[in-house]
Design a protein around this motif. Sequence first.
Motif, PDB file in Angstrom:
ATOM      1  N   SER A  43       0.842  -1.196   0.000  1.00 51.03           N
ATOM      2  CA  SER A  43       0.000   0.000   0.000  1.00 51.03           C
ATOM      3  C   SER A  43       0.883   1.255   0.000  1.00 51.03           C
ATOM      4  N   LYS A  44       0.248   2.399  -0.185  1.00 53.37           N
ATOM      5  CA  LYS A  44       0.970   3.675  -0.162  1.00 53.37           C
ATOM      6  C   LYS A  44       1.710   3.850   1.161  1.00 53.37           C
ATOM      7  N   ASP A  45       1.070   3.455   2.246  1.00 59.47           N
ATOM      8  CA  ASP A  45       1.663   3.560   3.576  1.00 59.47           C
ATOM      9  C   ASP A  45       2.982   2.792   3.657  1.00 59.47           C
ATOM     10  N   ILE A  46       2.943   1.558   3.205  1.00 64.23           N
ATOM     11  CA  ILE A  46       4.151   0.720   3.229  1.00 64.23           C
ATOM     12  C   ILE A  46       5.202   1.267   2.273  1.00 64.23           C
ATOM     13  N   LEU A  47       4.781   1.668   1.086  1.00 67.45           N
ATOM     14  CA  LEU A  47       5.733   2.195   0.098  1.00 67.45           C
ATOM     15  C   LEU A  47       6.453   3.433   0.628  1.00 67.45           C
ATOM     16  N   SER A  48       5.748   4.269   1.358  1.00 66.93           N
ATOM     17  CA  SER A  48       6.382   5.476   1.902  1.00 66.93           C
ATOM     18  C   SER A  48       7.430   5.128   2.958  1.00 66.93           C
ATOM     19  N   LYS A  49       7.249   3.989   3.621  1.00 65.24           N
ATOM     20  CA  LYS A  49       8.189   3.577   4.661  1.00 65.24           C
ATOM     21  C   LYS A  49       9.391   2.828   4.106  1.00 65.24           C
ATOM     22  N   VAL A  50       9.191   2.051   3.025  1.00 66.22           N
ATOM     23  CA  VAL A  50      10.283   1.228   2.493  1.00 66.22           C
ATOM     24  C   VAL A  50      10.891   1.789   1.210  1.00 66.22           C
ATOM     25  N   GLY A  51      10.364   2.893   0.701  1.00 69.96           N
ATOM     26  CA  GLY A  51      10.826   3.439  -0.569  1.00 69.96           C
ATOM     27  C   GLY A  51      12.330   3.552  -0.680  1.00 69.96           C
ATOM     28  N   GLY A  52      12.989   4.088   0.315  1.00 68.58           N
ATOM     29  CA  GLY A  52      14.430   4.270   0.275  1.00 68.58           C
ATOM     30  C   GLY A  52      15.221   2.987   0.411  1.00 68.58           C
TER      31      GLY A  52
END
Length: 155
Positions: A43-52
Amino acid sequence: MKMKFRRILASTVALGVGLAAMAQEEAFKRAGRLPDVEYIYMSKDILSKVGGSLPVSGMDEVASQLTSMEVLKTSSRESAVKAFDILESSREGMELLTHMSENDGTVDIYGVRNSDKLSELMVLVMNDSILSAVMMKGNIDPETIKGISPESGKD
């Protein structure tokens, strides 16, 4: 009467777009239930946390533009063929943006344009024995996609 027709038409189009999006997500989930298939939904939430911390160079900037991402990978020829057939419905309404072919496989990139951005992007990589598929949704800048380093994510 004209106004009523426009409302009905707009409602029908909105419903059709919503159903098409649900069909795409459903196709990835159904293919993910096949034997010899790995499936991940972010989800967007997870992507924002693992993006880097994604293993592909340049993917962190793309991750910030996404509302969701689904990844599917098969490990047998039989599951690859079945998953490919299931994912065919995901390509409906999408434009083929790129097709690349080498001796041992193909890469197809499909997208849905939303003015100068992409609202959906699907990458299908298929060789003799495996299929890898990625579906990204969001407000994706095509220039950002070009910045992804091909050397970092061979898989």
